[in-house]
Design a protein around this motif. Structure first.
Motif, PDB file in Angstrom:
ATOM      1  N   GLU A   1       0.847  -1.189   0.000  1.00  0.00           N
ATOM      2  CA  GLU A   1       0.000   0.000   0.000  1.00  0.00           C
ATOM      3  C   GLU A   1       0.881   1.237   0.000  1.00  0.00           C
ATOM      4  O   GLU A   1       1.923   1.262   0.658  1.00  0.00           O
ATOM      5  N   LEU A   2       0.430   2.245  -0.731  1.00  0.00           N
ATOM      6  CA  LEU A   2       1.158   3.509  -0.818  1.00  0.00           C
ATOM      7  C   LEU A   2       0.157   4.647  -0.696  1.00  0.00           C
ATOM      8  O   LEU A   2      -0.841   4.685  -1.430  1.00  0.00           O
ATOM      9  N   HIS A   3       0.403   5.558   0.230  1.00  0.00           N
ATOM     10  CA  HIS A   3      -0.454   6.718   0.447  1.00  0.00           C
ATOM     11  C   HIS A   3       0.446   7.943   0.587  1.00  0.00           C
ATOM     12  O   HIS A   3       1.309   7.994   1.468  1.00  0.00           O
TER      13      HIS A   3
ATOM     14  N   ILE B   1      -7.089  -5.046   1.726  1.00  0.00           N
ATOM     15  CA  ILE B   1      -7.544  -6.335   2.234  1.00  0.00           C
ATOM     16  C   ILE B   1      -7.076  -6.487   3.674  1.00  0.00           C
ATOM     17  O   ILE B   1      -5.917  -6.271   3.992  1.00  0.00           O
ATOM     18  N   ASN B   2      -7.981  -6.864   4.542  1.00  0.00           N
ATOM     19  CA  ASN B   2      -7.666  -6.948   5.974  1.00  0.00           C
ATOM     20  C   ASN B   2      -6.997  -8.282   6.285  1.00  0.00           C
ATOM     21  O   ASN B   2      -7.648  -9.268   6.604  1.00  0.00           O
TER      22      ASN B   2
ATOM     23  N   SER C   1      -8.706 -13.797  -5.599  1.00  0.00           N
ATOM     24  CA  SER C   1      -7.960 -13.015  -6.581  1.00  0.00           C
ATOM     25  C   SER C   1      -8.097 -11.538  -6.230  1.00  0.00           C
ATOM     26  O   SER C   1      -9.151 -11.088  -5.780  1.00  0.00           O
ATOM     27  N   THR C   2      -7.023 -10.788  -6.427  1.00  0.00           N
ATOM     28  CA  THR C   2      -6.979  -9.385  -6.018  1.00  0.00           C
ATOM     29  C   THR C   2      -6.781  -8.486  -7.234  1.00  0.00           C
ATOM     30  O   THR C   2      -6.288  -8.914  -8.280  1.00  0.00           O
ATOM     31  N   SER C   3      -7.165  -7.248  -7.055  1.00  0.00           N
ATOM     32  CA  SER C   3      -6.938  -6.184  -8.030  1.00  0.00           C
ATOM     33  C   SER C   3      -6.176  -5.065  -7.336  1.00  0.00           C
ATOM     34  O   SER C   3      -6.144  -4.983  -6.106  1.00  0.00           O
TER      35      SER C   3
ATOM     36  N   PRO D   1     -13.370   2.005   5.032  1.00  0.00           N
ATOM     37  CA  PRO D   1     -14.391   0.999   5.313  1.00  0.00           C
ATOM     38  C   PRO D   1     -15.065   1.233   6.649  1.00  0.00           C
ATOM     39  O   PRO D   1     -14.504   1.827   7.566  1.00  0.00           O
ATOM     40  N   SER D   2     -16.291   0.769   6.756  1.00  0.00           N
ATOM     41  CA  SER D   2     -17.038   0.875   8.008  1.00  0.00           C
ATOM     42  C   SER D   2     -16.794  -0.384   8.830  1.00  0.00           C
ATOM     43  O   SER D   2     -16.942  -1.497   8.356  1.00  0.00           O
TER      44      SER D   2
END
Length: 620
Positions: A128-130, A206-207, A279-281, A540-541
């Motif tokens: 992840e990049l922010h 993804i958690n 599968s991930t995107s 996400p909630s």
């Protein structure tokens, strides 16, 4: 004669070689044609004799092309008229690519996803990049909560994959690459201003179970934001700034505003409706938030339009976008009692944003009817009343420095819980440079005049010139209360080479980060997030009646004991003067030769001496 014979022999040998080459070429072509005809006949016989078997392609050398990953691009603009008469505009561009960057697969073909970012993800094993660049401070009590929060200056936090062995080295290389990609000063990020939070900044994708050793966070509160940062950010868009909503991103107007912030978020998400996430995107979100002040812009009246805000109007959507929409928040003026929106649109939608149900007018740019007869869309918001009242945000934070002198001081952080009857916990993260030496034993947390003991505290002391302080704590905020967190510190005296060119300006301390699940006014439907606007689907909630909020306080500007840098200049001037006068005089006395120079006689005396010489008389 000999020359003629040699030429004839050479010509004969050339003719024989050409004949042999032509014969061989004709035989090879005959063999190839016969093999192709034979193969075709065999395939036709197989197709006729076996009706249950599919006929193969007639070309025996055909190759099935590989499956190209699907990608999708969406763009939207959310406009919210603020009660102060200002306008809040939030751009969001989302690129979703059904490919696996995170499994170690090499991707060579890029269509909508920017190749520069894809290569960065693959090379440095980024999960992840922010990253964000912000100029100005978000006034929560006047403008409410933003769709995406960001601190003043530059902020970056990265989750690396578990396969990375040297996280610190990879982090250093990554910041250097991003510095060149976004034309920023991220190359100054090192261990002195980066930390590893243990509870804050959980993955937004993804958690999965994560280890905070693969997380790095850094902030540069003094980093400025200009056109050099905006231009490479716009080049990451599939259409650039040539079509769609990106044509409104004119730097002259964006930077002439009260607040502007751009960000890039990359994270893995599950493909489609896969509950097990087999599968991930990869999802890329580019956001740009800007607040236009009608006083700063020089308009003098509360009337806004796309042309007044951006000096341009919309004529078409991005051809590569599957969705291109504009959302205008009309919740506070459903019947036009506070402002009027034109041209009107029959498309209305509801969305739960930051725990409140809001109404939006929707303009779909993919429909030609949206642009009307003029083939141009220029939204106009005209205020008719100034009596609108805004509900106070449920969570708000402030910070300031107390104390006198340049030896010790105290940092105070105020956390406001404006909910009338609900208490909720907040996670506070502070990163303080090493030259402000915290006295952690003086940490004090009070709520309504009583001590409020944090349920979780994680503190990592600083090391001089190596790493900063890091303080994380989980504090329970009572309902309708103000919680004060205070800690004392001591100012260190730096080496004269460690001071910046403007040391009397002060030293910046990054913003505090507050993360919390704030009680919601209405229940959120987490199963329908794919139908909601983009500005409502990023965080996400976690619970049905709560929503996630991340806030940033003001950065602090603290003075350090600073020596008088004019004294070396004075010493240099005095020393140079003494050397020039004293040593120069002594040197002249030691090296100069003194001679007696008789005065030259006058004209009359010279004439008399000439006459006396002629007469043979001695001169005068």
């Amino acid at each position: 004669m000999a020359l003629r014979r040699c030429c004839s022999i050479v010509s004969l040998f050339g003719l024989i070689a050409l004949t042999i080459f032509v014969v061989a070429l004709s035989q090879a072509s005959t063999v190839k044609n016969e093999s192709v005809k034979k193969t075709t006949k065999q395939m036709s016989k197989v197709g006729k004799g076996t009706p249950n078997v599919k006929k193969q392609h007639s070309d025996p050398v055909a190759v099935v092309p590989p499956k190209t990953p699907k990608d999708d691009f969406q763009e939207e603009l959310a406009i919210r008229p603020l009660h102060s008469g200002d306008i809040y505009a939030s751009f969001q561009f989302r690129t979703l690519w059904e490919t696996d960057f995170f499994g170690g697969n090499k991707v060579s073909h890029y269509r909508l996803f920017p190749k520069s970012l894809g290569q960065v993800i693959s090379k440095f094993s980024v999960r992840e990049l922010h990253i964000s660049f912000t100029q100005g401070y978000w006034r929560t009590m006047q403008w409410g909560q933003p769709y995406h929060s960001s601190p003043p200056g530059a902020e970056i936090w990265v989750w690396f994959q578990d396969s990375v062995e040297d996280v610190d080295g990879t982090w250093k290389e990554l910041t250097n690459v991003l510095s060149g990609l976004f034309c920023a000063s991220l190359n100054y990020i090192d261990s002195i201003n980066s930390i590893q939070p243990s509870a804050s900044f959980k993955p937004l994708g993804i958690n999965n179970e994560t280890d905070h050793r693969f997380l790095r966070y850094a902030a540069l509160p003094r980093e400025s934001f200009c056109t050099e940062n905006l231009t490479p950010w716009k080049k990451l868009l599939p259409c650039g700034s040539k079509a769609g909503l990106a044509v409104l991103l004119k730097s002259e107007k964006l930077f002439h505003s009260s607040f502007h912030s751009q960000a890039v978020h990359i994270r893995p998400v599950c493909q489609g409706k896969d509950e097990h996430c087999t599968s991930t995107s990869v999802e890329l979100r580019q956001t740009l938030n800007v607040v236009f002040d009608y006083i700063t812009s020089g308009q003098g009246k509360r009337e806004w339009s796309l042309f007044k805000m951006f000096s341009r109007t919309l004529t078409e959507a991005c051809p590569l976008a599957s969705s291109s929409k504009i959302y205008v928040d009309v919740s506070d003026s459903a019947e036009g009692e506070y402002f009027v929106l034109s041209p009107p649109t029959p498309l209305l939608t509801q969305a739960v944003v930051l725990g409140d149900r809001r109404n939006f007018s929707v303009y779909d740019l993919t429909q030609r009817s949206t642009f009307g007869a003029t083939s141009s869309l220029n939204l106009l918001i005209r205020w008719t009343s100034s009596e609108a009242h805004m509900l106070r945000p449920l969570l708000h934070a402030e910070r300031y420095v107390a104390g006198s002198g340049l030896h010790t001081g105290e940092i105070h952080t105020l956390l406001y819980n404006n909910h009338p009857y609900r208490a909720f916990p907040v996670l506070l993260l502070d990163s303080v440079p090493w030259y402000f030496r915290l006295y952690i034993h003086t940490l004090n947390v009070t709520s309504k005049g009583k001590n409020n003991s944090p349920s979780y505290i994680h503190y990592e002391p600083s090391k001089d010139r190596v790493k900063p302080h890091m303080l994380e704590m989980l504090v329970q905020l009572p309902p309708n209360s103000i919680t004060e967190v205070s800690v004392q510190f001591e100012r260190a005296l730096l080496k004269w080479t460690e001071y910046p060119p403007d040391p009397n300006h002060g030293f910046y301390v990054g913003s505090s980060v507050i993360s919390s699940l704030v009680p919601s006014i209405v229940a959120m439907d987490t199963n329908a997030t794919h139908k909601s606007p983009l500005f409502n689907t990023f965080f996400p909630s976690k619970e049905e009646f709560s929503y996630f909020v991340r806030l940033y306080t003001e950065p602090l500007l603290i003075n350090l004991p600073t020596p008088d840098f004019s004294m070396p200049y004075n010493v240099i001037c005095l020393t140079s003067t003494v050397l020039a006068v004293g040593y120069g005089s002594l040197f002249n006395l030691l090296t100069r030769n003194f001679q007696i120079d008789e005065p030259r006689p006058g004209l009359a005396k010279r004439i008399a001496n000439v006459i006396r010489k002629i007469r043979g008389v001695p001169p005068l």
